[in-house]
Structure formats: C-alpha cells, structure tokens
Design an enzyme around this catalytic site. Structure first.
Site, PDB file in Angstrom:
ATOM      1  N   GLU B  45     -19.209 -53.747  38.362  1.00  0.00           N
ATOM      2  CA  GLU B  45     -19.259 -52.578  37.483  1.00  0.00           C
ATOM      3  C   GLU B  45     -18.324 -51.514  38.026  1.00  0.00           C
ATOM      4  OE1 GLU B  45     -23.254 -51.197  36.689  1.00  0.00           O
ATOM      5  OE2 GLU B  45     -23.963 -53.262  36.575  1.00  0.00           O
ATOM      6  N   ASP B  56     -26.710 -39.502  37.531  1.00  0.00           N
ATOM      7  CA  ASP B  56     -26.452 -40.058  38.852  1.00  0.00           C
ATOM      8  C   ASP B  56     -27.003 -39.191  39.967  1.00  0.00           C
ATOM      9  OD1 ASP B  56     -24.925 -42.569  38.583  1.00  0.00           O
ATOM     10  OD2 ASP B  56     -23.583 -41.295  37.404  1.00  0.00           O
TER      11      ASP B  56
END
Ligand SMILES: Cc1ncc(COP(=O)(O)O)c(C=O)c1O
Lengths: 401, 260
Positions: B45, B56
């Site tokens: 990824e 995040d």
C-alpha cells in the site's frame, strides 16, 4: 428567487458540503443527523433551549444604534447586534447549548471540542459545567499562547485542555486532533463543533442554533426602523456568527449581505486567512468548500491576528452563497482590524473582539461618506477581553507609560 | 485489459505492507520500497502524503510531514510507483490516500498515471455515500475501490457497502486512528465472520498490528484472510534514531518476521 432551501438531505449546499470522513465516523454522523432531525420536532427541547437562551445567556441580545460610529462614518445608520453581551462573551454559547442538549438526549457522556480564539472552548466548558459532563478541549499551542485569559477560564470551568503541536498549532490542527479523538472514542463521545464547518450535519445544525441572532435582529430592526436593513455585515471564520445573522434574511432579496474574512497581511500574500478571496474548492475536515491549498491539494497554513479567524477553510454554506452571489465576501488585514478595534472602543465604549473588528473595519472603509439614509446591522459577535494582550502588543501599548 | 493482481490473491495469510511515499525523502523512499518489494508481499500500500491526515495517528502523520517537507508532489509519488512497478511481479499495488489529493490532481489524469500499474485504491475519507462517480471511473480502468468496514458499521450498512466489492475488504480492527494499540480479537473475529457471510472477497485486518505475535494471533484467533501493517514499519525508523542504514536492515528483519 425561489425560497432558500439548503442544504439537501445529504448535506449539500449546491455542490458544497457533504460528508467526507472515514468509515469509523460515518455511522456516527448518520446517527447524529437522525437524532438532530428528531429533536427539531421536539417541543420540550425547544422550550428547554429557549429557557436557557433567556435565563442563562441573557437573550435576546440588544440591537444598539451606534450613533457615534455612524456619525464618524458619515454614511448609513449602523446598528450593532450585541451578541458580545451574551454570557461567556460571544455568540458561541448559542450553538453549544443546542448541541449539549442534543448530546444529553443521545446519551453521550463525554464532550470534546476544538477551539481557536478560545471562545468556543469557553462556551463548551461552560455548558459542560452546567450539565455536569467531562470536557476536553483541543487547542493549538500558538493559540494557547495568544488567548491566555480564555485558557484560564476553561480550566476554572473544569475543562481539560489538550495542547496541539502539529501543523500550524492553531485552529485547523485543533480540529484534526478533535476528529482523531472522536474516531478513538466513538461510543461515548459527542463532538461539539464550534462553527458552520465540518461534515454534515454540523454546518446545518450550527447555523440553525445560531440563527436565533438573525431572527431577533429581524424583529428588532422592524420595530425600530419599521423596515428591513439595507445591509448585513459579519465576520467569517468558519462562518457561524455570520450564518446566524444572515440565514433569516436570505429570502429578503433587497437586503445586501457582506461577509468579511481575515486577510492577515494581505489577501494576496501567503499570510492570509481569506479563504474565499484567495482559496479554491477542496476538502478539509469532512466537507467540500473553499480552502487555502497548493497545487497538490495540500492545505496551507492560515494567518490572522485573530485566532478565531485563523482558519484555512470556511463553512460550505458560505461557499455556496458566494457562488450564487447572494453574499459578497471581502478581506480585511490585521492592521485594518486593529485600527477598527480602537476606533470602536473610543467611539462607542464597546471593546470588540478582534474577529468582529474585521467586520467593523470593512464597514468603516467601504461605507465612509456613502450609503446615507441606509441601515446596516453589524454582528458584534464577541467582546475584546480575550484579545487585550494580543492587541496591546500589536499596537505597542506599554502599561507602565 | 491487463490482469488485476488483486483478483488472484492467495486464499489465506495475506500480507499487506503500508508505507508512505517519499518518506523520509524521495531517494530513501525508493530504497525502502525496493526492500519491501524484494520480499514479494502480497500487497504493498502506497500512502500519498497529505497535510491533514485526519484518520492517521502520530507515526503516519510524522511520515507525511517528513515527505512533504522534502517537497514531494503527487506526481513524484505516482512516478515512484510507476518506477517500482517494473519489479512488481505478483504483488498487488494499492494506493491509500485522501480525496483532496485526487481531486486537485484531477481524477482522469490520476487514473491515466496509474492505469495498468495500480490494482486498487483506498480513499480514506470517501464514504460509500459519495463514491459513485469515482468508483465508476476506476472500475472502467480495472482499478478496484477498496472498501473499509469499521466496528461501527452495522449489518445493514455493511450489506450496502459490500455489494459488488472487489479486491479485498479492509476491516478496521480498532476504532481509532492508524497505529492505535488495543486489539480485541473476539470482536474482530465476530465482525470478520459476519463480513465473510456477506462477501466472498478476502478480509484483511488493519490498524494496530505491530508485531509477529499480533500477526500470529490474528490468524489463530480470527477468521481474517490477511493483515495490514503500516505504522509499525514506519515506527522502526524513529526507534532506530533515524539512522537510515540501520533502518533498512531493521525493516528487512521485521518483514521476514511478519511473513508467517
Ligand atoms: C468572537 C468571535 N467571532 C467570530 C469567530 C469566528 O467564528 P465564526 O466564523 O464561526 O463565527 C470566533 C471564533 O472563535 C469568535 O470568538
């Protein structure tokens, strides 16, 4: 013009708005939307909120004819909608009361919020004290430094302040952190967003709670002037005080509406917060709206002397109102705002917050010797106590002299 | 049309490695991805750095910040991915990004850059409700839009989301941001089972997987088909005091460990 009916059921103001969040938050927002819809029809909720507005906040806020300032401008008759007289010193409390009643109804037991100027933080801490809920406020460390009185206020009110060190250490970053907190604490936590920004349903919900400002102003002006105002003016950070004043007048075509953004050191410089003057449409904090960004879509850091306007985004409804040309938006620099801050204090005996000082500065600049016999309502949405240190420093005032 | 590697993922113990493009600089990033590729994981990824990565945690935020500080552009990231695709073999390439990056770059131009190179995209802040236009353009070019399911997604919503899903399903193992710690295996197992009843594509578990032990436990205690490791790969860099050569060695060792 057709009657104004925004947003759509999925939170779109024209093409702006929407819900751009991760799948962890999506179910929460949908649930919030549902609960908000339900509560809008709830008579008991309305009564509770109105009682609090009246007895806790001190609403309705007065509509003051600013005679001296009007004379100085030599233009229109200027009225101040005095939301700076509210309990806690700004319009932010209107929204916080609405949201905390909703949080209670939804059974949430922990409150989080972001704050820039600290006004929303203080208002959130206040309603949390009133309702006995634990309160966590995210605040950029730069703002903690420049809004010290409000930091102490929040602590007195029992809130925990979490300093945010990322990015520009101001409002945008505080909102990022608050959203991350929410993603972590999805089950018990209610996020009280302080402006008409963020994902649906916040822009609509905050506007609705703040529109008490415009509803009152409409009644008050009709009473004293026997007519609607010719102009409305308000400062725009995320846009909540402005939407609160504007919304009940949007269908009155003859009322011209002006939003004033913070241009920092100039709308054409890199040090600005004039999102709609200098930005382009993009996605920030879950909503599609004008935003200050570079060619790669990286969000830029904003700059304004006013912590409450120091935000590179703006609520999606303002983007829509700009594009359909219902509202005009202009930028005012730090310097111009500081001057108006002093002018208003001297002439009217009202020390305004630096945020509405931007609206005042635009009024003084653009209406000088113009628009005689017209009527203006300006949203004086906050008082200047919190800004005394910042302003003194910027003006070069020395208390020992 | 070229094959999509995601359509031939192994049946179990799928390993997906996440890394931010351009971290800590573009040149070092090339070496990091080459190292990762040399282990032939099932999926890599590629995180496209964003200034405001809302979903995040601190580690990936820091990686984004470092990448952006070295003036990395979206085009740089896409060029890097293209360059790496020469040694792609069976590894699936997946991009993970925020919507504003694609919007500003231009969807068509974006697709043109990644067509026949990238097999799937995860757009963190693009919920089901807003996806249709982008999904159509992607699927015309044989790029799968990967679906995320969280512990908050109820059954009714999962059913809607999982209809016609392709590639794999990203199950967010913990409510929280990337790099969060607590793994509740019971809950993961329950939810993965229920997802598998609704969809036939592999279910990968991500968020909070940090060690060989976590990987083994996921495969032992749950029905998941694979794991996604991200923050833990980046964390090593800071653990090793940002000494790049040590980091490359540490990374090699760590990837070998988690290939169970
Ligand atoms: C007094 C005052 N006015 C205006 C603002 C800007 O917010 P908004 O644009 O949502 O009214 C703030 C924010 O802190 C504020 O404290």
């Amino acid at each position: 013009m057709k009657t104004y009916k925004q947003p759509s059921s999925v939170g779109r103001f024209g093409e702006f708005g929407g819900m751009y969040v991760s799948e962890t938050l999506m179910p929460l927002l949908l649930n919030l939307d549902k609960s908000y819809k339900k509560i809008q029809k709830d008579k008991k909720f309305k009564k509770e909120l109105n009682d609090l507005f009246k007895n806790y906040v001190g609403r309705p806020s007065s509509l003051h004819y600013a005679k001296n300032l009007s004379k100085y401008i030599n233009g229109p008759k200027v009225y101040f909608k005095r939301d700076e007289l509210n309990h806690t010193g700004a319009h932010k409390i209107n929204n916080c009361l609405g949201q905390i009643l909703l949080a209670k109804k939804m059974g949430k037991t922990r409150i989080i919020a972001e704050t820039g100027a600290g006004q929303h933080g203080v208002a959130t801490a206040t309603v949390c004290a009133l309702f006995g809920l634990p309160c966590y406020i995210y605040m950029g460390s730069k703002d903690i430094e420049r809004q010290k009185p409000n930091v102490f206020r929040m602590k007195l009110l029992g809130a925990t302040i979490i300093p945010v060190e990322s990015g520009s250490k101001s409002l945008k970053d505080a909102m990022n952190e608050a959203l991350r907190d929410w993603i972590k604490n999805v089950r018990d936590t209610f996020y009280i967003i302080g402006s008409t920004a963020g994902p649906h349903p916040y822009p609509k919900m905050v506007r609705d709670f703040q529109s008490v400002i415009g509803k009152e102003a409409r009644e008050q002006i009709l009473k004293v002037e026997k007519k609607l105002p010719d102009f409305l003016i308000a400062c725009v950070g995320g846009g909540s005080n402005a939407m609160g004043l504007f919304y009940p007048f949007l269908n009155d075509k003859k009322v011209k509406i002006i939003g004033v953004e913070a241009a920092g050191r100039g709308a054409k410089t890199e040090e600005t917060a004039a999102t709609m003057t200098s930005g382009t449409p993009g996605i920030l904090h879950g909503s599609y709206s004008y935003v200050l960004q570079d060619n790669d879509g990286q969000i830029k850091e904003a700059h304004s002397i006013s912590a409450g306007l120091d935000y590179p985004g703006v609520g999606p409804e303002h983007s829509y109102l700009k594009d359909i040309k219902r509202v005009k938006y202009y930028g005012i620099t730090d310097k111009e705002a500081l001057e108006a801050f002093q002018t208003c204090s001297k002439l009217e005996g009202i020390i305004p917050a630096l945020e509405p000082s931007h609206a005042l500065a635009y009024l003084i600049k653009a209406f000088k010797n113009k628009h005689k016999n017209k009527v203006v309502i300006l949203n004086l949405c906050g008082r200047g106590d919190k800004d005394l240190f910042t302003a003194a420093k910027a003006i070069g005032f020395d208390a020992d002299e | 049309m070229q094959m999509n590697n995601l359509d031939s993922l192994p049946k179990k113990k799928i390993l997906s490695l996440f890394m931010t493009c351009g971290f800590p600089t573009l040149n070092y990033s090339k070496k990091i991805f080459n190292e990762m590729l040399s282990h032939q994981p099932d999926i890599i990824e590629f995180g496209l750095p964003f200034s405001d990565p809302m979903a995040d945690g601190p580690i990936i935020q820091e990686a984004n910040k470092l990448a952006l500080r070295s003036k990395l552009s979206t085009q740089h990231s896409l060029n890097l991915i293209k360059y790496l695709s020469k040694s792609k073999n069976n590894t699936s390439f997946v991009i993970m990004c925020y919507l504003n990056t694609i919007r500003k770059f231009g969807l068509n131009k974006f697709i043109k850059n990644i067509k026949n190179i990238v097999d799937g995209i995860i757009i963190v802040d693009l919920p089901f409700e807003e996806e249709s236009a982008i999904k159509n353009s992607l699927s015309k070019n044989n790029i799968h839009l990967i679906k995320l399911i969280s512990p908050m997604t109820d059954k009714k919503r999962s059913q809607k989301l999982l209809k016609n899903s392709k590639g794999f399903i990203y199950y967010i193992s913990a409510t929280g941001i990337t790099g969060s710690n607590k793994l509740d295996y019971k809950e993961i197992n329950k939810n993965v089972k229920s997802i598998k009843k609704m969809s036939s594509v592999p279910v990968l578990v991500g968020f909070g997987i940090k060690s060989k032990k976590d990987v083994i436990d996921i495969f032992k205690k749950t029905n998941a088909d694979g794991v996604i490791i991200g923050s833990a790969l980046i964390q090593k860099y800071f653990d090793l005091k940002m000494d790049f050569n040590k980091y490359l060695k540490g990374l090699k060792k760590f990837i070998k460990e988690v290939k169970v």
